[in-house]
Design a protein around this motif. Structure first.
Motif, mmCIF file in Angstrom:
data_model
loop_
_atom_site.group_PDB
_atom_site.id
_atom_site.type_symbol
_atom_site.label_atom_id
_atom_site.label_comp_id
_atom_site.label_asym_id
_atom_site.label_seq_id
_atom_site.Cartn_x
_atom_site.Cartn_y
_atom_site.Cartn_z
ATOM 1 N N SER A 1 33.523 6.071 -26.550
ATOM 2 C CA SER A 1 32.918 6.142 -28.093
ATOM 3 C C SER A 1 33.577 5.663 -29.113
ATOM 4 O O SER A 1 32.755 5.714 -30.153
ATOM 5 N N SER B 1 32.080 1.141 -28.179
ATOM 6 C CA SER B 1 30.748 1.339 -28.617
ATOM 7 C C SER B 1 30.409 0.542 -29.807
ATOM 8 O O SER B 1 29.162 0.375 -30.155
ATOM 9 N N GLY B 2 31.214 -0.311 -30.191
ATOM 10 C CA GLY B 2 30.860 -1.251 -31.286
ATOM 11 C C GLY B 2 30.880 -2.930 -30.735
ATOM 12 O O GLY B 2 30.534 -3.730 -31.484
ATOM 13 N N ARG C 1 33.234 3.052 -34.808
ATOM 14 C CA ARG C 1 32.234 2.118 -34.185
ATOM 15 C C ARG C 1 31.608 1.210 -35.129
ATOM 16 O O ARG C 1 31.572 -0.038 -34.606
#
Length: 343
Positions: free
Chosen positions: A267, A271-272, A324
């Motif tokens: 997460s 997530s980026g 993120r």
């Protein structure tokens, strides 16, 4: 190197009773507490194709900030000024957060830093340098990955992980214990590893010899008050030392990366990232801090190192969103620069 990575990673998976599989088509995170449920068969596992190649140092870095070697091989290069505007815009949007950020191009040493040297509560990111210290001892022949560790009452810790629910006297191999420490961030497993390595003081001495200026263990896990410390720059330095074979052997490097790429928490930095990118990393979570650090490779082969911490109001999930978005900005820059440098 790539073949050795795959063979060693597959060997470590075979030694584990409950391997994990990330969904290659999504960056969404499942329930960490369900980590042992719905596991795939060994034959279904697909290991990512990572090619962590030691970089060739460049002697003509633009505007170097100092002449000292950051890793023993690669000097810090120029500060990446192009990233200042988008990161400042994000910080303005999240004024209630206090970030520490350090990212570095593994080949050139070019970097971005905001509060990179600032010490934060390490949370579970402290498990990353502990893992490297363990593999140093393996390389030295003083510890064997196949040896058996016994969970004692003094090791049992609340927080993340499932070993706290096992009976005292449970036995695991050292490799299984280390893998639980990193993949599901098991606090009890971490205490068993710290104990096997001779305690916090010996580990802290190692960290100092590696040039980690802010990294220190004050208490065993779980350290819910956040007394154990590190910085984004320290963890990037650690990643640089590892990838340049300054701390551990090629064999141990392959096993370390094979373990870290299976971190369950996707997460934060993952997530980026864009589709097809790979990351070997370790996260950390406390109610007042989030952190993540690791080694990232884009589909085009660009490698860069990441370290980020965010001090936040009590369990504020917007800190996750900030990480993120920072990761997305950094990925966009490093992936673009690699493409633009192609002949």
């Amino acid at each position: 190197m790539k073949l050795r990575w795959l063979l060693l990673s597959f060997t470590s998976i075979l030694l584990l009773s409950s391997p994990a599989k990330a969904n290659p088509n999504t960056n969404q995170v499942g329930n960490v507490n369900d980590w042992s449920a719905n596991q795939p068969a060994i034959s279904d596992l697909q290991l990512p194709k990572l090619k962590f190649i030691p970089p060739v140092p460049l002697g003509d870095s633009v505007n170097p900030i100092n002449n000292s070697k950051f890793t023993g091989i690669v000097p810090l290069g120029r500060e990446i000024s192009e990233l200042k505007t988008p990161i400042k815009a994000l910080m303005a949007r999240y004024r209630f957060l206090t970030p520490g950020i350090f990212f570095m191009d593994l080949q050139t040493g070019d970097y971005f830093s905001f509060n990179g040297d600032k010490a934060f509560s390490a949370a579970s990111t402290i498990k990353y340098p502990i893992l490297i210290a363990l593999f140093q001892e393996v390389d030295a022949g003083r510890i064997k990955l196949g040896e058996t560790l016994v969970m004692r009452r003094k090791h049992v810790a609340a927080g993340s992980g499932d070993m706290q629910y096992q009976r005292v006297g449970t036995k695991l191999s050292l490799l299984q214990t280390a893998t639980k420490m990193m993949t599901i961030s098991d606090n009890t497993a971490t205490n068993m590893i710290i104990d096997r390595l001779g305690g916090a003081s010996k580990l802290n001495q190692k960290f100092r010899t590696w040039g980690l200026q802010s990294t220190v263990i004050h208490n065993m896990l779980g350290d819910f008050k956040g007394t154990n410390k590190t910085s984004a720059k320290d963890l990037v330095r650690l990643s640089a030392l590892v990838t340049n074979n300054q701390l551990i052997s090629n064999t141990s490097q392959s096993q370390v990366l094979g373990i870290m790429i299976r971190c369950h928490n996707k997460s934060l930095l993952p997530s980026g990232l864009g589709y097809g990118a790979n990351i070997a990393h370790k996260t950390g979570t406390l109610r007042f801090v989030l952190g993540d650090a690791g080694i990232i490779e884009t589909p085009s082969g660009k490698r860069y190192l990441a370290g980020i911490f965010v001090r936040r109001p009590n369990n504020d999930i917007r800190a996750r969103d900030f990480i993120r978005q920072v990761s997305r900005v950094m990925y966009g820059y490093f992936d673009r620069t690699n493409i633009s440098n192609l002949p």
